[in-house]
Design a protein around this motif. Structure first.
Motif, PDB file in Angstrom:
ATOM      1  N   MET A   1      41.702 -18.908 -15.086  1.00 43.24           N
ATOM      2  CA  MET A   1      42.375 -20.182 -14.845  1.00 43.24           C
ATOM      3  C   MET A   1      42.944 -20.210 -13.425  1.00 43.24           C
ATOM      4  O   MET A   1      43.514 -19.224 -12.955  1.00 43.24           O
ATOM      5  N   THR A   2      42.747 -21.317 -12.729  1.00 39.04           N
ATOM      6  CA  THR A   2      43.293 -21.478 -11.384  1.00 39.04           C
ATOM      7  C   THR A   2      44.815 -21.485 -11.435  1.00 39.04           C
ATOM      8  O   THR A   2      45.409 -22.137 -12.290  1.00 39.04           O
ATOM      9  N   LYS A   3      45.449 -20.752 -10.520  1.00 41.85           N
ATOM     10  CA  LYS A   3      46.899 -20.703 -10.493  1.00 41.85           C
ATOM     11  C   LYS A   3      47.464 -22.090 -10.191  1.00 41.85           C
ATOM     12  O   LYS A   3      47.046 -22.764  -9.255  1.00 41.85           O
ATOM     13  N   ALA A   4      48.437 -22.501 -10.996  1.00 39.66           N
ATOM     14  CA  ALA A   4      49.024 -23.829 -10.827  1.00 39.66           C
ATOM     15  C   ALA A   4      49.796 -23.916  -9.528  1.00 39.66           C
ATOM     16  O   ALA A   4      50.505 -22.977  -9.149  1.00 39.66           O
ATOM     17  N   GLN A   5      49.644 -25.032  -8.817  1.00 32.44           N
ATOM     18  CA  GLN A   5      50.449 -25.295  -7.626  1.00 32.44           C
ATOM     19  C   GLN A   5      51.257 -26.584  -7.770  1.00 32.44           C
ATOM     20  O   GLN A   5      51.929 -27.009  -6.849  1.00 32.44           O
ATOM     21  N   PHE A   6      51.231 -27.174  -8.969  1.00 32.95           N
ATOM     22  CA  PHE A   6      51.793 -28.508  -9.188  1.00 32.95           C
ATOM     23  C   PHE A   6      52.427 -28.536 -10.574  1.00 32.95           C
ATOM     24  O   PHE A   6      51.819 -28.112 -11.556  1.00 32.95           O
ATOM     25  N   THR A   7      53.662 -29.045 -10.668  1.00 27.04           N
ATOM     26  CA  THR A   7      54.344 -29.172 -11.959  1.00 27.04           C
ATOM     27  C   THR A   7      54.596 -30.639 -12.285  1.00 27.04           C
ATOM     28  O   THR A   7      55.214 -31.362 -11.496  1.00 27.04           O
ATOM     29  N   PHE A   8      54.113 -31.066 -13.435  1.00 23.78           N
ATOM     30  CA  PHE A   8      54.494 -32.356 -13.996  1.00 23.78           C
ATOM     31  C   PHE A   8      55.794 -32.164 -14.772  1.00 23.78           C
ATOM     32  O   PHE A   8      55.856 -31.347 -15.691  1.00 23.78           O
ATOM     33  N   CYS A   9      56.823 -32.905 -14.402  1.00 22.18           N
ATOM     34  CA  CYS A   9      58.088 -32.907 -15.130  1.00 22.18           C
ATOM     35  C   CYS A   9      58.134 -34.171 -15.986  1.00 22.18           C
ATOM     36  O   CYS A   9      58.146 -35.282 -15.440  1.00 22.18           O
ATOM     37  N   ILE A  10      58.156 -34.026 -17.300  1.00 22.56           N
ATOM     38  CA  ILE A  10      58.112 -35.182 -18.198  1.00 22.56           C
ATOM     39  C   ILE A  10      59.344 -35.169 -19.097  1.00 22.56           C
ATOM     40  O   ILE A  10      59.363 -34.515 -20.141  1.00 22.56           O
ATOM     41  N   PRO A  11      60.411 -35.877 -18.705  1.00 18.50           N
ATOM     42  CA  PRO A  11      61.541 -36.074 -19.626  1.00 18.50           C
ATOM     43  C   PRO A  11      61.192 -37.179 -20.605  1.00 18.50           C
ATOM     44  O   PRO A  11      60.529 -38.165 -20.255  1.00 18.50           O
ATOM     45  N   PRO A  58      48.902 -22.640 -22.485  1.00 22.56           N
ATOM     46  CA  PRO A  58      49.736 -21.972 -21.470  1.00 22.56           C
ATOM     47  C   PRO A  58      50.169 -22.878 -20.337  1.00 22.56           C
ATOM     48  O   PRO A  58      51.096 -22.543 -19.594  1.00 22.56           O
ATOM     49  N   ARG A  59      49.542 -24.043 -20.206  1.00 20.35           N
ATOM     50  CA  ARG A  59      49.936 -24.972 -19.144  1.00 20.35           C
ATOM     51  C   ARG A  59      51.226 -25.711 -19.490  1.00 20.35           C
ATOM     52  O   ARG A  59      51.870 -26.278 -18.600  1.00 20.35           O
ATOM     53  N   PHE A  60      51.612 -25.727 -20.757  1.00 18.99           N
ATOM     54  CA  PHE A  60      52.731 -26.537 -21.219  1.00 18.99           C
ATOM     55  C   PHE A  60      53.955 -25.680 -21.520  1.00 18.99           C
ATOM     56  O   PHE A  60      53.856 -24.623 -22.142  1.00 18.99           O
ATOM     57  N   THR A  61      55.112 -26.171 -21.074  1.00 21.06           N
ATOM     58  CA  THR A  61      56.400 -25.630 -21.486  1.00 21.06           C
ATOM     59  C   THR A  61      57.142 -26.745 -22.204  1.00 21.06           C
ATOM     60  O   THR A  61      57.466 -27.771 -21.601  1.00 21.06           O
ATOM     61  N   LEU A  62      57.394 -26.563 -23.505  1.00 19.62           N
ATOM     62  CA  LEU A  62      58.029 -27.588 -24.324  1.00 19.62           C
ATOM     63  C   LEU A  62      59.462 -27.177 -24.605  1.00 19.62           C
ATOM     64  O   LEU A  62      59.718 -26.101 -25.171  1.00 19.62           O
TER      65      LEU A  62
END
Length: 365
Positions: A1-11, A58-62
């Motif tokens: 998996m490509t290392k993430a360089q971008f975070t979506f913040c979704i409140p 693994p891309r998601f933090t809930l």
């Protein structure tokens, strides 16, 4: 998996009607080097249960929120950002497929700029475009109109001053992709200023970075009946906006930012329109009071906030039409630009030898 360089913040809080479309717009990005931090404010509509399908991705933090209001949850999102770039995608809105790739490429090209601004559409509850960025800017902030057709760099001081003229010049947090380094520089969102928390945060942002604008439509802000918003004409909202601008201007004049911001700013001129809007709201509250007690309370607020001669001038000022008000704002904007020796319109910026800076055409939804 490509290392993430971008975070979506979704409140999120009780947006299950629109949450699936929001999440899907993130999943179909043409660049998959991202992660998502989802903070739910203890929704009761099934939002949290819906998101459990991504619990093992693994891309998601809930996460569950802080139970301390909206901006406490926004700050909780910021605490989780560990990538170069981040972006607030509110859970009833959408982003378009090239959001990550276009903005990260642009900011990679300009390593000394920490904020990328771009176009957005208004959409309704059926995902239909109801108003384009050009329409929005033409009616609300026409000084930006011509420059919105090409990539350019906007000076930090210019952006700060335009917050004092047009208020929320970005209109929505979803029209900004930001570098993580800004989090420590700007600090958290204020939880003490009600719905004006994002106005305060973006105003403080302009004390630390220029803004890169790219003429791409990369997100959609949903406007629909029943949406929880506070009237921009209310006394409370106008008071908060005026006090935020006044406090941030004071910080510039007294702090280390003063030298980098050039000539001393004239508070009376700089804050004149925000002051006027607050005065109008106070006057209207007095005028519309249904009993003597309410009228006296409103009058007390007004006389505490402004010298009496301001109130005496309101009758004349209230004769302005919305078009005259808009023109007057433009005159103020141009005066502030001239007084502070700022370049406007900005020069076109070529982001790379292969990338066109002309606007992309977004497919009709």
């Amino acid at each position: 998996m490509t290392k993430a360089q971008f975070t979506f913040c979704i409140p999120n809080l009780n947006k299950i009607d629109f949450l699936p479309a929001c999440i899907n717009s993130m999943l179909v990005q043409d660049c998959q080097a991202w992660r998502c931090v989802f903070v739910d404010g203890y929704s009761t509509d099934g939002s949290w249960e819906y998101m459990q399908q991504f619990a093992n991705d693994p891309r998601f933090t809930l996460l569950r929120g802080k139970r301390q209001g909206m901006y406490a949850d926004w700050n909780y999102c910021l605490e989780q950002v560990n990538t170069e770039y981040f972006y607030f995608l509110t859970s009833d809105d959408l982003c378009y497929p090239q959001l990550v790739s276009k903005t990260t490429r642009a900011l990679d090209h300009c390593p000394d700029i920490d904020a990328c601004h771009f176009k957005f559409d208004y959409i309704n509850e059926y995902d239909q475009i109801t108003r384009t960025y050009t329409d929005i800017i033409a009616s609300e902030m026409p000084i930006y109109l011509d420059a919105s057709n090409y990539a350019h760099r906007r000076a930090a001081l210019f952006e700060f001053l335009m917050h004092c003229v047009y208020r929320t010049i970005y209109r929505t947090m979803t029209s900004l992709v930001l570098r993580r380094s800004l989090i420590s520089q700007v600090g958290p969102f204020s939880t003490q200023v009600g719905s004006a928390g994002d106005y305060d945060w973006t105003m403080r942002l302009t004390m630390h970075t220029d803004t890169l604008f790219i003429p791409e439509t990369l997100t959609a802000w949903r406007k629909y009946e029943g949406q929880a918003t506070q009237s921009p004409h209310s006394v409370g909202n106008n008071r908060r906006i005026f006090e935020i601008a006044k406090a941030n201007l004071c910080q510039i004049q007294q702090g280390s930012e003063a030298s980098s911001f050039g000539p001393a700013l004239d508070p009376t001129l700089t804050l004149s329109f925000l002051s006027r809007d607050y005065e109008f709201a106070l006057y209207n509250q007095i005028h519309q009071a249904t009993n003597i007690a309410n009228a006296l309370d409103a009058l007390l607020q007004a006389t505490q906030a402004f010298p009496l001669h301001y109130l005496q001038a309101l009758l004349k000022r209230l004769g302005l039409s919305s078009r005259q008000s808009c023109l007057t704002k433009n005159v103020l904007a141009k005066q502030l630009i001239q007084n502070n020796q700022l370049q406007w319109p900005p020069l076109p910026l070529k982001l790379s030898s292969t990338e066109d800076t002309t606007p992309s055409t977004q497919a009709t939804r």
